[in-house]
Design a protein around this motif. Sequence first.
Motif, PDB file in Angstrom:
ATOM      1  N   GLY A  91       0.812  -1.180   0.000  1.00 47.34           N
ATOM      2  CA  GLY A  91       0.000   0.000   0.000  1.00 47.34           C
ATOM      3  C   GLY A  91       0.858   1.248   0.000  1.00 47.34           C
ATOM      4  N   THR A 140      -0.811   7.561   2.486  1.00 49.45           N
ATOM      5  CA  THR A 140      -1.871   8.539   2.289  1.00 49.45           C
ATOM      6  C   THR A 140      -1.709   9.629   3.323  1.00 49.45           C
ATOM      7  N   THR A 172       1.025  10.893   7.754  1.00 50.63           N
ATOM      8  CA  THR A 172      -0.103  10.050   8.096  1.00 50.63           C
ATOM      9  C   THR A 172      -0.016   8.828   7.200  1.00 50.63           C
ATOM     10  N   ARG A 225      -1.989   5.924   7.673  1.00 51.51           N
ATOM     11  CA  ARG A 225      -3.334   5.414   7.444  1.00 51.51           C
ATOM     12  C   ARG A 225      -4.334   6.193   8.300  1.00 51.51           C
ATOM     13  N   THR A 226      -5.392   6.654   7.667  1.00 55.85           N
ATOM     14  CA  THR A 226      -6.493   7.290   8.379  1.00 55.85           C
ATOM     15  C   THR A 226      -7.453   6.178   8.790  1.00 55.85           C
ATOM     16  N   ASP A 228      -5.694   8.091  13.572  1.00 56.86           N
ATOM     17  CA  ASP A 228      -4.861   7.711  12.438  1.00 56.86           C
ATOM     18  C   ASP A 228      -3.603   7.015  12.930  1.00 56.86           C
ATOM     19  N   ILE A 233       2.111  -2.158   8.390  1.00 57.43           N
ATOM     20  CA  ILE A 233       1.561  -0.835   8.070  1.00 57.43           C
ATOM     21  C   ILE A 233       2.657   0.223   8.074  1.00 57.43           C
TER      22      ILE A 233
END
Length: 187
Positions: free
Chosen positions: A1, A4, A42, A44-45, A51, A99
């Motif tokens: 990923g 964002t 950030t 991941r929200t 977050d 993550i």
Amino acid sequence: GGVTSAVAAAPTENGPLARVFSVLCDNKQRTQWDVLCERCETVRTLDEHNDITRLVFKKPTTVDGEVALSDFALLRSWRANDDRSRFLIANHSIRAPQIVPEVEGCVRGAVGSAGWVLEAVAAEENDDGTPCDEVVVELTYLVTLAAAGIQALGASAVDVLAGRSKVICHNIAGIAKVVGATLRGEP
């Protein structure tokens, strides 16, 4: 990923408390006021109040003048009370390598509980006894530190406990500059 970014939902008011809250919640502005912050993103929200953030810090003292970097994977949360006169921004380290993977050249650090409490407080009277129409925002930084963390804040344990950490003082001055505020010391 991919990475964002999002800005935390700011309060609907446009007053000083809302401006300070907005600056502290906006990861894109962190390097403007945090003297040790090299990068803040950030990752991941999670929802409108939570977050996952990655912070990269420069270590204040290094051998041979080289800059050493440490990073943190944080779960960050922010809330306001019902009348929006007090805000809380809290964070703590998480282990989520899928993550927020560790990056070569950065030492992964950990922080217990830390954050900001922002509150609108009653302004004092002017020297002549007339009411002061100035809006005052009380900004409190809370952190849980081990001995190494106290040293990283550029002070002795006594200085940190007395609110005289050079890093924290510089950061509060940086926040005031970003929001266009005047600092007031305690009497």
